[in-house]
Scaffold this active site. Structure first.
Site, PDB file in Angstrom:
ATOM      1  N   ASP A  44       0.920  -0.936   0.268  1.00  0.00           N
ATOM      2  CA  ASP A  44       0.135   0.016  -0.620  1.00  0.00           C
ATOM      3  C   ASP A  44       0.864   1.359   0.085  1.00  0.00           C
ATOM      4  O   ASP A  44       0.862   2.268  -0.019  1.00  0.00           O
ATOM      5  CB  ASP A  44      -0.461   0.193   1.273  1.00  0.00           C
ATOM      6  CG  ASP A  44      -0.493  -0.144   2.231  1.00  0.00           C
ATOM      7  OD1 ASP A  44       1.250   0.030   2.777  1.00  0.00           O
ATOM      8  OD2 ASP A  44      -0.888   0.085   3.246  1.00  0.00           O
ATOM      9  N   SER A  45       2.163   0.997   0.337  1.00  0.00           N
ATOM     10  CA  SER A  45       3.186   2.660  -0.697  1.00  0.00           C
ATOM     11  C   SER A  45       2.806   3.454  -1.961  1.00  0.00           C
ATOM     12  O   SER A  45       3.322   4.308  -1.568  1.00  0.00           O
ATOM     13  CB  SER A  45       4.409   1.604  -0.078  1.00  0.00           C
ATOM     14  OG  SER A  45       4.604   0.577  -1.553  1.00  0.00           O
ATOM     15  N   GLU A 179       9.223  -3.918  10.539  1.00  0.00           N
ATOM     16  CA  GLU A 179       9.403  -2.981  10.694  1.00  0.00           C
ATOM     17  C   GLU A 179      10.210  -1.791  11.259  1.00  0.00           C
ATOM     18  O   GLU A 179       8.954  -1.603  11.667  1.00  0.00           O
ATOM     19  CB  GLU A 179       8.580  -2.523   9.718  1.00  0.00           C
ATOM     20  CG  GLU A 179       9.017  -0.999   8.695  1.00  0.00           C
ATOM     21  CD  GLU A 179       8.076  -0.189   7.565  1.00  0.00           C
ATOM     22  OE1 GLU A 179       7.181  -1.251   6.802  1.00  0.00           O
ATOM     23  OE2 GLU A 179       8.356   0.877   7.320  1.00  0.00           O
TER      24      GLU A 179
HETATM   25  O1  KIV Z   1       3.132  -1.099   2.048  1.00  0.00           O
HETATM   26  C1  KIV Z   1       4.391  -1.749   1.866  1.00  0.00           C
HETATM   27  O2  KIV Z   1       5.170  -1.369   0.459  1.00  0.00           O
HETATM   28  C2  KIV Z   1       5.024  -2.237   3.288  1.00  0.00           C
HETATM   29  C3  KIV Z   1       6.570  -2.347   2.432  1.00  0.00           C
HETATM   30  C4  KIV Z   1       7.540  -1.043   2.849  1.00  0.00           C
HETATM   31  C5  KIV Z   1       7.406  -3.267   3.933  1.00  0.00           C
HETATM   32  O3  KIV Z   1       4.140  -2.123   3.405  1.00  0.00           O
END
Ligand code: KIV
Length: 262
Positions: A44-45, A179
């Site tokens: 969700d990044s 994280e």
């Molecule tokens: O949403 C994402 O890309 C993540 C990673 C950074 C672990 O959760």
């Protein structure tokens, strides 16, 4: 040969590191899987790097499903993990409905952010044939509850984090993702669980490592988190940078102490 959940478990059993990278489209999915990266995460990044929001909260299940379909069509054999977005597992029924949508879009494992309270959700998803990765520590969907993007699992909070990890493994989690957790806490957690643990800002000793693809290609608009390394520096192509990232995880040179928290 395609990477499955068993491949990742085998890596851990044999003490081999595995690589994880975010992917959001078919073109990058092809490059990433051809570079030998074991797991692709439709994170969700994407709300921040693709959509331009200042958090991941606006991302919807439909967004993740769309990008999962894109990634699935370019994937050449990496394990495809999709993120459950903010409030996507607020009830057991939501978790089941949304996991169905994401698995039918091509996901092979679902990542859920949270803590010990995810245990029942994980058990129900597993009963329905959905492999789960539980994301602990700094869970960006809880940025407002944390009051910012802060390192988690320091001091008294360390034992709670470890207890949560143990409870989620017992509930059926196939993997954990940690994280922004201090290395000392991470090491204790690694001793307490037996499932593969993916790190980002955690410790080199984790079984796998993940970064956001834009970050490791140096597309950061000047804001670079401590745990990020720019693999484009010194590479003559994106493909070379992806291969360098994969190799650095597998030979143990990334992350280095400067990418971790004490
Ligand atoms: O949403 C994402 O890309 C993540 C990673 C950074 C672990 O959760």
């Amino acid at each position: 040969m395609s990477v499955t959940i068993r491949t990742v478990q085998q890596c851990k059993a044999e003490g081999r590191k595995f690589s994880v990278l975010t992917a959001y489209d078919a073109c990058f999915a092809r490059l990433i899987s051809e570079a030998g990266i074991d797991v692709m995460l439709v994170g969700d990044s994407l709300g921040m790097v693709l959509q331009g929001h200042d958090s991941t909260l606006p991302v919807t299940v439909a967004d993740i499903a769309y990008h999962t379909r894109c990634v699935a069509s370019g994937n050449q054999g990496s394990l495809l993990m999709a993120d459950m977005p903010f409030m996507g597992a607020a009830s057991l029924q939501d978790a089941l409905d949304n996991a169905r949508t994401l698995m039918q879009a091509g996901a092979q494992i679902i990542k859920l952010e949270g803590a010990g309270w995810l245990a029942e959700t994980i058990t129900v998803l597993k009963r329905n044939g959905v492999p789960v990765c539980a994301h602990l520590g700094l869970t960006p969907q809880a940025v407002n509850a944390f009051g910012g993007y802060r390192v988690q699992g320091r001091g008294d909070a360390a034992q709670q984090l470890i207890d949560d990890a143990v409870a989620l493994e017992a509930a059926g989690a196939d993997m954990l993702l940690l994280e922004c957790v201090p290395r000392a806490t991470t090491l204790k957690l690694l001793e307490a669980v037996s499932v593969p643990v993916i790190g980002i800002g955690a410790a080199p000793e984790c079984d796998g490592q993940v970064l956001v693809v834009h970050d490791m290609l140096g597309i950061t608009h000047g804001k670079t988190a401590r745990f990020v390394k720019n693999f484009m520096a010194g590479a003559d192509s994106i493909q070379a940078a992806l291969r360098a990232y994969d190799a650095a995880i597998k030979d143990g040179s990334f992350p280095a102490p400067e990418h971790c928290f004490s």
